[in-house]
Scaffold this motif. Structure first.
Motif, short mmCIF file in Angstrom:
data_model
loop_
_atom_site.label_atom_id
_atom_site.label_comp_id
_atom_site.label_asym_id
_atom_site.label_seq_id
_atom_site.Cartn_x
_atom_site.Cartn_y
_atom_site.Cartn_z
N ALA A 1 30.93 39.35 48.27
CA ALA A 1 31.73 40.36 47.55
C ALA A 1 30.80 41.34 46.84
O ALA A 1 29.86 40.94 46.16
N HIS A 2 31.09 42.65 46.99
CA HIS A 2 30.15 43.64 46.47
C HIS A 2 30.82 44.91 45.95
O HIS A 2 30.13 45.85 45.57
N ASN A 3 32.15 44.95 45.93
CA ASN A 3 32.81 46.13 45.40
C ASN A 3 34.00 45.71 44.53
O ASN A 3 34.29 44.52 44.37
N GLN A 4 34.68 46.69 43.98
CA GLN A 4 35.73 46.43 43.00
C GLN A 4 36.81 45.50 43.52
O GLN A 4 37.12 44.47 42.90
N ASP A 5 37.37 45.80 44.67
CA ASP A 5 38.44 44.96 45.21
C ASP A 5 37.93 43.60 45.65
O ASP A 5 38.60 42.58 45.49
N GLY A 6 36.72 43.59 46.22
CA GLY A 6 36.14 42.33 46.64
C GLY A 6 35.94 41.37 45.49
O GLY A 6 36.21 40.17 45.59
N PHE A 7 35.49 41.90 44.35
CA PHE A 7 35.30 41.06 43.17
C PHE A 7 36.65 40.60 42.61
O PHE A 7 36.76 39.49 42.08
N GLY A 8 37.66 41.45 42.71
CA GLY A 8 38.99 41.04 42.25
C GLY A 8 39.48 39.82 43.01
O GLY A 8 39.99 38.85 42.41
N GLU A 9 39.32 39.84 44.32
CA GLU A 9 39.71 38.69 45.16
C GLU A 9 38.84 37.47 44.84
O GLU A 9 39.32 36.34 44.77
N LEU A 10 37.55 37.71 44.64
CA LEU A 10 36.63 36.60 44.36
C LEU A 10 36.97 35.91 43.05
O LEU A 10 36.96 34.67 42.96
N LEU A 11 37.31 36.68 42.03
CA LEU A 11 37.65 36.08 40.74
C LEU A 11 38.95 35.29 40.81
O LEU A 11 39.11 34.27 40.13
N GLN A 12 39.88 35.74 41.66
CA GLN A 12 41.09 34.95 41.88
C GLN A 12 40.74 33.61 42.51
O GLN A 12 41.32 32.57 42.17
N GLN A 13 39.79 33.63 43.44
CA GLN A 13 39.36 32.39 44.08
C GLN A 13 38.72 31.45 43.05
O GLN A 13 38.99 30.25 43.05
#
Length: 434
Positions: free
Chosen positions: A318-330
């Motif tokens: 994960a390396h961008n805004q949306d990617g981090f959003g999904e990662l934090l949900q995980q």
């Protein structure tokens, strides 16, 4: 040239986006078309699925490749960037392109290439389609590099186009609104070629619908075809139930890609396979068997990659805004006591949009990849502190991981993230001395 000399030539002679960023991006297809023509247009000899999107296009591409490979089709897969070995970008039935093909291709095209000065990505993509044509693949999955409309891969006429989603990334090139970014991604929609949209918003849907109408292309929204039902997560697997909205039948899939965000990529991939069912039929049992072993079949790595347990050590690209959003949900789905985040970012992205999402009560280990685009770890630490994020700096990701492992308890979670290039530098055998 031998293989090592060839790689040195490719990395140092040609503009490389991962190294210098925007200056390596060629905003037209002229060089790619010229290279293809010089080689008698190998791209016209292929049946392809073309995959674009802000996030998830890599995972979706690997899922598709695994499914068609499992179903018995000779399957090419072109993705970028690589993590460790250049040849990861180009695979047939999961096997990386041979070194001798890379050498012979580069030698054969070198003189012409130096006349027109292509970028690294332009030449690499043409290498891929030349290899797929030589191998006579039944189907090739082609992931775009950046954007779509002017991406080097956009010289192909695929059997199906796929756009996974639209988010904020590469805004200096693609535009600073979702509509502008969607317009660039929609550029892969071709005349009379169906397109699958994985996720959309009302604003981006309009962009896709207008483009599809202009090209007389059937447009299929995955969210209208399949509903995501029950999810079950474990450290190594994810099970997802997909419900057919038309006939209400349900199918359960077990994925070795266990990040919760993969549910959306799964829905996109299955919708795409169904859309091509007449040209490339696949049994549901083959889909299920493939998705249990995507990593084994295609070599995918770095998507919620669990390296160790006790404590849980996970890598994610994960390396961008949306990617981090999904990662934090995980992260929120995974039981743990304390979170330790090893993070390195590149300096030409909207770093503030990433940092403002991150929780403050976390131990941070700021690091960097060894590429010119990387933000120095001390600068990242300073910027992160303005968002209340505190931690020490480390000149190398493996030193940072070692520090985290020395600090963490068995109940903690260590997450390594922020850049494909940081993940690519992780020593997979790293152990903390007793």
């Amino acid at each position: 040239m031998n293989y090592e000399q060839t790689l040195h030539y490719l990395y140092n002679k040609l503009p490389l986006y991962s190294q210098i960023g925007r200056r390596a991006y060629k905003a037209d297809l002229t060089n790619t078309l010229a290279l293809c023509k010089h080689l008698s247009n190998p791209e016209k000899k292929l049946a392809c699925i073309h995959v674009a999107g802000t996030n998830g296009k890599g995972s979706t591409s690997h899922m598709l490749a695994a499914i068609y490979q499992q179903a018995g089709y000779k399957t090419g897969l072109y993705t970028s960037p690589h993590l460790r070995d250049f040849r990861e970008r180009i695979r047939v039935n999961g096997e990386m392109v041979p070194e001798d093909f890379v050498v012979s291709f580069t030698e054969n095209i070198r003189s012409f290439s130096e006349e027109i000065s292509p970028s690294f990505f332009e030449l690499t993509f043409v290498l891929a389609v030349a290899y797929f044509a030589q191998q006579q693949t039944d189907i090739a999955i082609i992931e775009t590099g950046l954007g779509g409309r002017l991406d080097s891969t956009n010289v192909i006429t695929p059997a199906l186009s796929v756009i996974t989603n639209i988010g904020f990334d590469h805004m200096d090139i693609l535009g600073n609104t979702l509509e502008k970014i969607a317009f660039e991604k929609a550029g892969i929609i071709k005349k009379n070629v169906p397109v699958v949209i994985g996720e959309s918003t009302p604003a981006t849907s309009k962009v896709f619908i207008v483009k599809a109408k202009q090209e007389n292309a059937d447009i299929i929204f995955a969210e209208e075809k399949l509903e995501i039902g029950k999810l079950d997560y474990s450290a190594q697997n994810l099970s997802v139930e997909l419900i057919d909205k038309k006939n209400k039948g349900n199918t359960k899939f077990f994925l070795d890609l266990n990040g919760g965000y993969q549910q959306k990529n799964l829905r996109t991939a299955i919708t795409a396979v169904n859309a091509l069912g007449k040209k490339f039929p696949v049994e549901v049992t083959d889909m299920q068997a493939a998705l249990r072993q995507v990593k084994k079949l295609t070599g995918l790595f770095g998507r919620w990659e669990v390296l160790e347990e006790d404590p849980l050590l996970v890598l994610d690209v994960a390396h961008n805004q949306d990617g981090f959003g999904e990662l934090l949900q995980q992260v929120s789905l995974v039981p743990h006591e304390k979170l330790h985040v090893v993070i390195g970012l590149v300096k030409d992205k909207k770093i503030e949009n990433v940092l403002k999402q991150l929780p403050a009560k976390v131990s941070y280990y700021f690091t960097r990849a060894h590429i010119p685009r990387a933000m120095p770890e001390d600068e990242l630490q300073k910027l992160a502190s303005t968002f209340g994020l505190r931690g020490e700096t480390f000149p190398d990701v493996n030193i940072a991981i070692e520090a985290a492992k020395n600090t963490a308890t068995k109940e903690d979670l260590i997450l390594v993230c922020g850049s494909v290039f940081v993940i690519g530098e992780v020593d997979l055998t790293i152990k903390v001395p007793a």
